[in-house]
Design an enzyme around this catalytic site. Structure first.
Site, PDB file in Angstrom:
ATOM      1  N   SER A 140     -16.995 -12.100  -0.628  1.00 45.67           N
ATOM      2  CA  SER A 140     -17.297 -13.028   0.209  1.00 45.67           C
ATOM      3  C   SER A 140     -18.450 -12.776   0.325  1.00 45.67           C
ATOM      4  O   SER A 140     -18.895 -11.822   0.090  1.00 45.67           O
ATOM      5  CB  SER A 140     -16.382 -12.908   1.667  1.00 45.67           C
ATOM      6  OG  SER A 140     -17.122 -13.420   2.221  1.00 45.67           O
ATOM      7  N   TYR A 153     -13.974  -8.317   8.626  1.00 43.29           N
ATOM      8  CA  TYR A 153     -13.852  -8.553   7.542  1.00 43.29           C
ATOM      9  C   TYR A 153     -14.501  -8.183   6.442  1.00 43.29           C
ATOM     10  O   TYR A 153     -14.953  -7.596   5.276  1.00 43.29           O
ATOM     11  CB  TYR A 153     -13.700 -10.086   7.908  1.00 43.29           C
ATOM     12  CG  TYR A 153     -13.823 -11.124   5.944  1.00 43.29           C
ATOM     13  CD1 TYR A 153     -12.834 -11.258   5.521  1.00 43.29           C
ATOM     14  CD2 TYR A 153     -14.741 -11.696   5.887  1.00 43.29           C
ATOM     15  CE1 TYR A 153     -12.403 -12.217   4.529  1.00 43.29           C
ATOM     16  CE2 TYR A 153     -14.444 -13.197   4.736  1.00 43.29           C
ATOM     17  CZ  TYR A 153     -13.430 -12.144   4.096  1.00 43.29           C
ATOM     18  OH  TYR A 153     -13.496 -13.781   3.054  1.00 43.29           O
TER      19      TYR A 153
END
Length: 263
Positions: A140, A153
């Site tokens: 990401s 995350y």
């Protein structure tokens, strides 16, 4: 690289990026292995592929890290070889640090980081024996810089970069490639399925994700990056430039992310 006569194993293939990638790759001259926990959904994805007879469904739970060697041997036995492993499976998180149970942090690390690492280590001897192999890791932009409400995350995605950068160095001699795919906002169900502070699903879409890249547009760019064997690919709209801003000035990216009020 070319996908001709390759066998590609995709985790998290039942929805979102994994589903779209499987359908797109099925148009090439390659064989696919599709994995996730949801066997019924994988069967639906298989039926949408260009040549379903070249697609095999293999259930896999990234949380079961002790099963990865068994699952890897099973995957290899299907077509006799794995050429590309697409580590796409994982979960996201949306909650303030103060409100996030440590159990949520642990779950993100166990699935997004340890599950991916365990599977990648299990297939590593096969890649070494073949003196060839390609890891594609869906990280990401949050693995390069951070944002509020995504602490667990961000931590897991940052960790993936540390591990796979080391793997790339150690096994360059074995002709093993690593491509880190760093999505920005992509219009999938990732936000709806994200865990909140108590471990429950968020259950709704956020505006930034809703207005993100169309998943099929994203996958086209992803495939291009894989074929070019890029070390890292930043794929998104304006948010992808945050990677370069972070390199220039950590203070500036902090201010810009604060101003964006992303949730």
């Amino acid at each position: 690289m070319t996908f001709n006569d390759k066998t590609i194993w995709i985790t998290g293939a039942s929805s979102g990026i994994g589903k779209s990638l499987a359908i797109a790759l099925s148009k090439y001259d390659c064989s696919l292995i599709l994995s996730s926990r949801r066997t019924d959904e994988l069967a639906k994805v298989k039926s949408l592929c260009h040549e379903p007879n070249r697609v095999h469904v293999l259930p896999l739970d990234l949380a079961n890290i002790n099963h990865m060697e068994f699952k890897t041997n099973e995957a290899i036995s299907i077509f006799g070889r794995i050429d590309v492993l697409v580590n796409n499976g994982g979960i996201s998180q949306r909650s303030a640090i103060i409100d996030t149970s440590i159990d949520v942090d642990r779950k993100l690390m166990e699935i997004d980081y340890l599950g991916t690492v365990a599977l990648s280590k299990a297939i590593l001897p096969h890649f070494i024996d073949n003196q060839s192999g390609h890891y594609v890791v869906v990280s990401s932009l949050m693995g390069k810089f951070s944002s509020a409400y995504r602490s667990a995350y961000c931590g897991a995605k940052h960790a993936l970069h540390g591990f796979f950068d080391a793997l790339r160095i150690e096994h360059d001699k074995d002709n093993i490639k690593v491509t880190m795919i760093c999505p920005g906002f992509v219009n999938t169900n990732v936000a709806r399925n994200a865990l909140t502070g108590n471990g429950s699903k968020q259950g709704y879409q956020d505006e930034m994700t809703e207005n993100g890249l169309d998943v099929n547009v994203f996958v086209k760019k992803m495939i291009k990056a894989i074929r070019k064997e890029k070390y890292e690919a930043y794929i998104g709209k304006f948010e992808k430039f945050g990677v370069y801003v972070k390199r220039l000035s950590p203070r500036l990216i902090h201010k810009l992310v604060m101003r964006s009020k992303v949730k």
